[in-house]
Scaffold this motif. Structure first.
Motif, PDB file in Angstrom:
ATOM      1  N   MET A  67       0.877  -1.311  -0.056  1.00  0.00           N
ATOM      2  CA  MET A  67      -0.049  -0.019  -0.077  1.00  0.00           C
ATOM      3  C   MET A  67       0.823   1.374   0.095  1.00  0.00           C
ATOM      4  O   MET A  67       0.552   2.255  -0.631  1.00  0.00           O
ATOM      5  CB  MET A  67      -1.056  -0.030   1.281  1.00  0.00           C
ATOM      6  N   GLY A  68       1.947   1.468   0.745  1.00  0.00           N
ATOM      7  CA  GLY A  68       2.949   2.308   0.726  1.00  0.00           C
ATOM      8  C   GLY A  68       3.359   2.840  -0.972  1.00  0.00           C
ATOM      9  O   GLY A  68       3.811   3.799  -0.919  1.00  0.00           O
ATOM     10  N   GLY A  84     -12.305  -7.545   6.136  1.00  0.00           N
ATOM     11  CA  GLY A  84     -12.614  -6.032   5.817  1.00  0.00           C
ATOM     12  C   GLY A  84     -11.888  -5.085   6.810  1.00  0.00           C
ATOM     13  O   GLY A  84     -11.293  -4.299   6.316  1.00  0.00           O
ATOM     14  N   LEU A  85     -12.060  -5.519   8.103  1.00  0.00           N
ATOM     15  CA  LEU A  85     -11.449  -4.451   9.145  1.00  0.00           C
ATOM     16  C   LEU A  85      -9.891  -4.357   8.905  1.00  0.00           C
ATOM     17  O   LEU A  85      -9.452  -3.447   9.035  1.00  0.00           O
ATOM     18  CB  LEU A  85     -11.887  -4.985  10.664  1.00  0.00           C
ATOM     19  N   ALA A  91      -4.570   0.251   5.499  1.00  0.00           N
ATOM     20  CA  ALA A  91      -4.469   1.397   4.576  1.00  0.00           C
ATOM     21  C   ALA A  91      -4.141   2.533   5.512  1.00  0.00           C
ATOM     22  O   ALA A  91      -3.516   3.354   5.290  1.00  0.00           O
ATOM     23  CB  ALA A  91      -5.884   1.387   3.906  1.00  0.00           C
ATOM     24  N   LEU A  92      -4.844   2.671   6.911  1.00  0.00           N
ATOM     25  CA  LEU A  92      -4.638   3.675   7.720  1.00  0.00           C
ATOM     26  C   LEU A  92      -3.025   3.834   8.114  1.00  0.00           C
ATOM     27  O   LEU A  92      -2.446   4.768   8.190  1.00  0.00           O
ATOM     28  CB  LEU A  92      -5.443   3.597   8.936  1.00  0.00           C
ATOM     29  N   GLU A  93      -2.687   2.511   8.528  1.00  0.00           N
ATOM     30  CA  GLU A  93      -1.043   2.429   8.790  1.00  0.00           C
ATOM     31  C   GLU A  93      -0.201   2.990   7.848  1.00  0.00           C
ATOM     32  O   GLU A  93       0.846   3.733   7.953  1.00  0.00           O
ATOM     33  CB  GLU A  93      -0.864   0.996   9.221  1.00  0.00           C
ATOM     34  N   VAL A 125     -11.667   6.862   3.820  1.00  0.00           N
ATOM     35  CA  VAL A 125     -12.305   5.545   3.588  1.00  0.00           C
ATOM     36  C   VAL A 125     -13.468   5.772   3.135  1.00  0.00           C
ATOM     37  O   VAL A 125     -14.606   6.285   4.152  1.00  0.00           O
ATOM     38  CB  VAL A 125     -11.795   4.571   4.855  1.00  0.00           C
ATOM     39  N   ILE A 126     -14.060   4.847   1.976  1.00  0.00           N
ATOM     40  CA  ILE A 126     -15.355   4.879   1.788  1.00  0.00           C
ATOM     41  C   ILE A 126     -15.692   3.247   1.986  1.00  0.00           C
ATOM     42  O   ILE A 126     -15.351   2.557   1.044  1.00  0.00           O
ATOM     43  CB  ILE A 126     -15.771   5.360   0.206  1.00  0.00           C
ATOM     44  N   THR A 127     -16.451   2.985   2.718  1.00  0.00           N
ATOM     45  CA  THR A 127     -16.924   1.492   2.908  1.00  0.00           C
ATOM     46  C   THR A 127     -18.228   1.196   2.333  1.00  0.00           C
ATOM     47  O   THR A 127     -19.347   2.033   2.515  1.00  0.00           O
ATOM     48  CB  THR A 127     -16.610   1.255   4.364  1.00  0.00           C
ATOM     49  N   GLY A 128     -18.301  -0.019   1.737  1.00  0.00           N
ATOM     50  CA  GLY A 128     -19.690  -0.520   1.326  1.00  0.00           C
ATOM     51  C   GLY A 128     -19.936   0.044  -0.096  1.00  0.00           C
ATOM     52  O   GLY A 128     -21.198   0.345  -0.046  1.00  0.00           O
TER      53      GLY A 128
END
Length: 390
Positions: A67-68, A84-85, A91-93, A125-128
């Protein structure tokens, strides 16, 4: 900008194809555990921007490192109650934005709880954002905007069992959402209902589908829509399988304990009943039982409330195959986010919390999707006409 596409299954392939056809990302990294099949698909698309990498979302270090290398990621890796979580946390990391198609009701609130952390990181983050949830949420938002006081949202789904493009993650999700007690929103509070048992309701869908009996399922929409529309007092999500007789079969399997994920030994091989069923049902589309059943499913979103002080409603219907109806919205969401065409940035949102439904519908129409908006059973417009309205 560079984008990472996690997953090259039935949904992922559609999203990747749409990115190749419609986006201006300078590099599109496609990552999956099955590198050989992924490379074969990428060769078919013939876009030099596409690069293939190995990815295992259970390898946190490797995933964060991958991701980096990009600015934005999308994920179709399911079932989301398992993965999912972890993908959002990675991604946040890594400090990048993410769009996923999370459709599991129990993990969605956990993902939304990361809002402040994402905002502090300056990522969105857009989830769903698939068909349901996703398109359904945005159609509900559009309907709410049509009314002065939206009070209820009723979401109806028909899912075709004949469509061979579902994939195993979809089947795991189906079993996960159709058994036990699940939450729905009723009279301004959350209540538990029996999944695929309670709430029987006959609903008419456009031809060729017709009328189906729907039942409550566990889905994210009842959990997210009231967050953004406080005037809502009722939100439900109900589903029927096509053919409908599959419901009785599935409910029976659950009552017999045959959806257990606990492994048992069969002739020296450990296998859970659930894993067997997922593998078996993956070939169900070839059975005579499904002969003549259309591949397309359907969504119906009805918003009820008040307009000019009187009761009013807006109804939206659309049909598509599951992979197309899921993968295309995901790609559109990523492109809107990359272009800064979101209503708010920084944090974790359901689609209705940050996207303009008209921009979304406009992009869907560009790709050949269509549907109907009906206001009070009289004012009927196709989706392609909605984007021209102020």
């Amino acid at each position: 900008m560079r984008i990472l596409c996690l997953g090259c299954g039935a949904m992922g392939k559609v999203a990747i194809r749409d990115l190749a056809q419609h986006s201006d990302f300078e590099e599109i990294i496609v990552a999956d555990r099955d590198v050989e099949k992924t490379e074969e698909y990428v060769r078919e698309l013939g876009d030099r921007r596409l690069k293939v990498e190995f990815a295992d979302v259970t390898d946190r270090t490797g995933l964060v490192g991958l991701m980096g290398r990009v600015d934005l990621a999308i994920s179709t890796v399911g079932p989301f109650y398992k993965y999912g979580l972890a993908v959002v946390e990675a991604a946040l990391e890594a400090g990048i934005s993410l769009v996923d198609i999370c459709d599991d009701y129990d993990v969605t609130p956990k993902i939304l709880e990361l809002h402040d952390r994402a905002k502090a990181k300056g990522v969105t983050v857009i989830t769903g954002l698939g068909a349901s949830p996703g398109a359904t949420n945005l159609l509900a938002k559009l309907g709410a905007q049509r009314l002065d006081e939206p009070e209820e949202v009723h979401i109806g789904l028909v899912q075709s069992a004949a469509d061979p493009e579902g994939g195993p993650a979809v089947i795991y999700h189906v079993f996960h959402s159709m058994f036990g007690q699940v939450p729905t929103y009723c009279d301004g509070r959350y209540v538990e209902v029996g999944a695929f048992i309670d709430g029987a309701e006959s609903v008419a869908f456009p031809k060729p589908l017709g009328e189906f009996e729907l039942y409550h399922i566990g889905h994210p929409e009842p959990l997210t829509l009231p967050r953004y529309f406080p005037s809502l007092k009722h939100v439900d999500c109900k589903l029927s399988l096509n053919p409908p007789l599959l419901r009785e079969m599935i409910v029976g399997l659950g009552e017999m304990g045959l959806i257990s994920s606990e492994a048992i030994e069969v002739r020296g091989v450990e296998l859970s009943p659930l894993d067997f069923l997922v593998a078996y049902l993956g070939h169900l589309s070839e059975e005579p039982l499904l002969k003549g059943i259309p591949y397309e499913g359907a969504v119906r979103v009805e918003v009820r409330g008040k307009k000019d002080g009187r009761p009013a409603r807006a109804v939206y219907t659309a049909q598509a195959r599951m992979n197309e109806g899921t993968g295309v919205p995901l790609s559109i969401g990523a492109q809107l986010l990359a272009a800064g065409k979101v209503e708010t940035q920084g944090g974790v949102f359901a689609p209705e919390g940050c996207l303009d439904p008209r921009l979304f519908i406009e992009e869907m129409v560009k790709r050949g999707f269509n549907g109907l908006e009906t206001i009070e059973s009289q004012d009927v417009r196709e989706f392609k006409d909605l984007v021209q309205l102020s």
